[in-house]
Enzyme design. Structure first.
Site, short mmCIF file in Angstrom:
data_model
loop_
_atom_site.label_atom_id
_atom_site.label_comp_id
_atom_site.label_asym_id
_atom_site.label_seq_id
_atom_site.Cartn_x
_atom_site.Cartn_y
_atom_site.Cartn_z
N ASP A 93 0.86 -1.17 0.00
CA ASP A 93 0.00 0.00 0.00
C ASP A 93 0.90 1.23 0.00
OD1 ASP A 93 -2.78 1.23 2.02
OD2 ASP A 93 -2.22 1.53 -0.05
N SER A 94 0.35 2.36 -0.43
CA SER A 94 1.20 3.53 -0.75
C SER A 94 1.49 4.41 0.45
CB SER A 94 0.49 4.37 -1.82
OG SER A 94 -0.88 4.54 -1.44
N GLY A 96 -0.54 6.55 2.28
CA GLY A 96 -1.40 7.69 2.61
C GLY A 96 -2.42 7.36 3.67
N ASP A 147 -2.63 8.05 -2.53
CA ASP A 147 -3.96 8.66 -2.50
C ASP A 147 -4.26 9.21 -1.12
OD1 ASP A 147 -4.09 6.20 -1.17
OD2 ASP A 147 -6.22 5.96 -1.63
N ASP A 267 -7.93 -7.44 0.99
CA ASP A 267 -6.96 -7.61 2.09
C ASP A 267 -7.64 -7.23 3.38
OD1 ASP A 267 -6.55 -4.45 1.74
OD2 ASP A 267 -5.73 -5.09 3.67
N CYS A 305 -12.11 -28.92 9.28
CA CYS A 305 -10.95 -28.12 8.86
C CYS A 305 -9.68 -28.97 8.91
CB CYS A 305 -10.80 -26.91 9.79
SG CYS A 305 -9.44 -25.82 9.30
N CYS A 307 -6.55 -27.72 8.89
CA CYS A 307 -5.36 -26.93 9.27
C CYS A 307 -4.69 -27.57 10.47
CB CYS A 307 -5.77 -25.49 9.58
SG CYS A 307 -6.33 -25.23 11.26
N CYS A 310 -6.71 -27.43 13.78
CA CYS A 310 -7.88 -28.31 13.90
C CYS A 310 -7.52 -29.79 13.83
CB CYS A 310 -8.89 -27.96 12.81
SG CYS A 310 -9.55 -26.32 13.03
N HIS A 336 -5.22 -21.00 11.68
CA HIS A 336 -6.57 -21.49 11.34
C HIS A 336 -7.37 -20.43 10.57
CE1 HIS A 336 -10.63 -23.01 11.54
NE2 HIS A 336 -10.98 -21.80 11.95
C1 LIG Z 1 -9.55 -1.43 6.92
N1 LIG Z 1 -10.24 -0.60 5.97
C2 LIG Z 1 -9.54 0.01 5.00
N2 LIG Z 1 -8.21 -0.12 4.81
C3 LIG Z 1 -7.92 0.71 3.76
C4 LIG Z 1 -6.69 0.99 3.17
C5 LIG Z 1 -5.43 0.42 3.75
C6 LIG Z 1 -5.21 -1.01 3.55
C7 LIG Z 1 -3.90 -1.26 4.25
O1 LIG Z 1 -3.97 -0.85 5.60
C8 LIG Z 1 -4.04 -1.93 6.49
O2 LIG Z 1 -5.40 -2.16 6.88
C9 LIG Z 1 -5.90 -1.14 7.73
C10 LIG Z 1 -3.56 -3.11 5.72
O3 LIG Z 1 -2.26 -3.39 6.14
C11 LIG Z 1 -1.37 -2.75 5.22
C12 LIG Z 1 -0.21 -3.67 4.91
C13 LIG Z 1 -1.02 -1.41 5.82
O4 LIG Z 1 -2.08 -2.59 4.01
C14 LIG Z 1 -3.47 -2.66 4.29
C15 LIG Z 1 -6.65 1.96 2.11
N3 LIG Z 1 -5.44 2.26 1.53
C16 LIG Z 1 -5.39 3.23 0.58
N4 LIG Z 1 -4.21 3.56 0.00
N5 LIG Z 1 -6.51 3.89 0.14
C17 LIG Z 1 -7.74 3.60 0.64
O5 LIG Z 1 -8.75 4.24 0.23
C18 LIG Z 1 -7.84 2.58 1.68
C19 LIG Z 1 -9.08 2.25 2.26
C20 LIG Z 1 -9.11 1.31 3.31
N6 LIG Z 1 -10.11 0.85 4.10
ZN LIG Z 2 -8.64 -25.06 11.32
#
Ligand SMILES: CNc1nc2c(CC[C@H]3O[C@@H](OC)[C@@H]4OC(C)(C)O[C@@H]43)c3nc(N)[nH]c(=O)c3cc2[nH]1
Ligand SMILES: [Zn+2]
Length: 373
Positions: A93-94, A96, A147, A267, A305, A307, A310, A336
Site C-alpha cells: 500500500d502507498s 497515505g 492517494d 486484504d 478443517c 489446518c 484443527c 486457522h
Molecule cells: C480497513 N479498511 C480500510 N483499509 C484501507 C486501506 C489500507 C489497507 C492497508 O492498511 C491496512 O489495513 C488497515 C492493511 O495493512 C497494510 C499492509 C497497511 O495494508 C493494508 C486503504 N489504503 C489506501 N491507500 N486507500 C484507501 O482508500 C484505503 C481504504 C481502506 N479501508
Molecule cells: Zn482449522
C-alpha cells in the site's frame, strides 16, 4: 525475459469473475485474499506457513517500512522479498491511508503529507513521488498509487475535493512510476458513497491507465449496507479486463458479497488480528475460544478443517493456552483463520468456475445461521 504482468479472466457467474494474475514471481488466483504483512511479517506466522494456507500474495506497507527499518535498508538487504523470505508476489500500500490513521502531527498540501512518525516522532514527507521511490526500493510487484482516503463522516464537498486531489496524485504516481516491466501500478478509486463522484474518479483513473484498479475509501466505518451499495455499481465503472481490488475488506460475509459484486482481490487484518485475540472464524461463524464453555471440549475448532490447529489440538487446549497467554495461542488461531479465509476463496473460485455461485452463497449463509455448536 521476465513474465509481463497480465490478468486473464477464466469464468464469470453473474457479476462475479474468476481469473489468474500472472507476475514474474508467480500466479495469483482470483478472487484472492491477501494476508496483511504490515511490518514485513504476517504476525505470528512463518512465511512458509502463510504459503501453506494457500496465499498466493501478501501485503506490505510503505508507511511502516519507511519508518522502520527504512526502505533503503530493506533495499540494501536485497529487497522486501529476500528480507522477509517470501518469494511469491507482494503488494504494497502507498502509505497515505496509514499516515492519516496512524501518524501524529500531519500537514496535508497539494504536494504531499508531512508527518511525525508514530514510532519515534521523527519528521517525514510522503508524496506520489516519494511513495513510488519507496515502493521501488521495497521491490513490491504491485504498487499502489499515492492517494488520500477521507475519514468519515465527511461532507460531499470534502469528499469531492479529496477525491480530486487523489486523482491529481494518481497522475503524478503514474508519471513517477515510469516503465517497470513485470511490476504493476494500481490506481485507487475514491468518491465516498456518492455515485457521481465515484464515476468521476473511475473516469479519471481509466483515462490515466493502470494495470489494476482499487476501490478505496470503503471499510472506513460506513457499514456493510453502504459498502455494498457502492459495490453494486462501482466495480462496473472500471475496465472489465483489469483486476479490481477492494481495500481493507473484510469479514467473511463482506468478502462473499464483494466477490458477488465483481471484486477480484481483498486484504484485511481481521483474520490475523482477531486470531491473536482468541477469535476463530469458522463456517458456522465466530468462536471466542476464551469463553469458559470450551474448557473441557475435546473437539477441534472445526471438525471439517484440515489446518494444523484443527487436526492437532482440542478447543480445551486452545482455551488453556489463550488463558495462559502462551505464544502458541496466537500462532494456532492465526493459522486457522488464514486457512479458513483461503478455503473460502478457493470455494468461491471453484463455484464461479462451475457456474454455481448462488448455491455456494446460499450454503455459506445457511451454515452460518446454524451458529456454533
Ligand atoms: C480497513 N479498511 C480500510 N483499509 C484501507 C486501506 C489500507 C489497507 C492497508 O492498511 C491496512 O489495513 C488497515 C492493511 O495493512 C497494510 C499492509 C497497511 O495494508 C493494508 C486503504 N489504503 C489506501 N491507500 N486507500 C484507501 O482508500 C484505503 C481504504 C481502506 N479501508
Ligand atoms: Zn482449522
Amino acid at each position: 525475459m521476465t513474465t509481463p504482468f497480465s490478468f486473464s479472466l477464466t469464468a464469470t457467474d453473474g457479476g462475479a469473475r474468476s481469473g489468474v494474475i500472472d507476475t514474474p514471481r508467480g500466479q495469483i488466483r482470483t478472487p484472492a485474499f491477501m494476508p496483511v504483512g504490515t511490518a514485513a511479517t504476517v504476525k505470528a506466522m512463518l512465511p512458509e506457513s502463510v504459503a501453506a494456507t494457500g496465499a498466493d500474495i501478501l501485503l506490505g506497507n510503505t508507511y511502516h517500512l519507511m519508518l522502520r527499518p527504512g526502505a533503503e535498508r530493506v533495499a540494501r538487504m536485497g529487497g522486501l522479498h529476500r528480507f522477509m523470505n517470501w518469494d511469491r508476489p507482494i503488494l504494497t500500500d502507498s502509505g497515505g491511508f496509514q499516515v492519516m490513521s496512524l501518524a501524529g502531527l500531519r500537514k496535508l498540501t497539494e504536494k504531499g503529507v508531512t508527518f511525525s512518525s508514530h514510532v519515534d516522532g521523527s519528521k517525514h514527507f510522503l508524496s506520489p513521488e516519494t511513495s513510488m521511490q519507496i515502493q521501488a526500493l521495497l521491490g513490491s510487484d504491485i504498487v499502489m498509487a499515492f492517494d488520500e482516503c477521507p475519514a468519515l463522516p465527511a461532507t460531499d464537498e470534502a469528499v469531492a475535493a479529496s477525491m480530486r486531489l487523489s486523482m491529481r496524485w494518481a497522475q503524478r504516481s503514474r508519471d513517477a512510476f515510469g516503465d517497470r516491466p513485470g511490476h504493476a501500478l494500481f490506481g485507487i478509486m475514491q468518491g465516498g458513497v456518492t455515485p457521481d463522484l465515484r464515476a468521476e474518479s473511475a473516469e479519471a483513473l481509466t483515462g490515466i491507465g493502470f494495470d489494476g484498479y482499487a476501490v478505496g475509501g470503503l471499510a472506513v466505518g460506513e457499514g456493510q449496507e453502504a459498502m455494498f451499495g457502492v459495490l453494486d455499481y462501482a466495480p462496473g465503472l472500471l475496465p472489465v479486463d483489469k483486476p479490481r481490488y477492494l481495500m481493507g475488506v473484510g469479514k467473511p460475509d463482506d468478502i462473499v458479497g464483494a466477490v458477488q459484486r465483481g471484486i477480484d482481490m481483498m486484504d484485511c487484518v481481521l483474520p490475523s488480528r482477531s486470531g491473536r485475540t482468541g477469535q476463530a472464524w469458522t463456517p458456522r461463524g465466530q468462536v471466542n475460544i476464551k469463553n469458559a464453555r470450551h474448557q473441557d471440549d475435546p473437539r477441534p475448532l472445526d471438525e471439517d478443517c484440515t489446518c494444523p490447529c484443527c487436526t492437532g489440538y482440542s478447543r480445551a487446549y486452545l482455551h488453556h493456552v489463550f488463558r495462559a497467554k502462551e505464544m502458541i495461542s496466537g500462532m494456532l488461531l492465526t493459522w486457522h483463520n488464514l486457512h479458513y479465509y483461503q478455503q473460502l476463496m478457493a470455494g468461491l473460485r471453484d463455484a464461479i468456475a462451475a457456474g454455481r455461485l448462488d448455491a455456494f452463497v446460499a450454503e455459506f449463509h445457511a451454515t452460518r445461521a446454524q451458529g456454533d455448536i
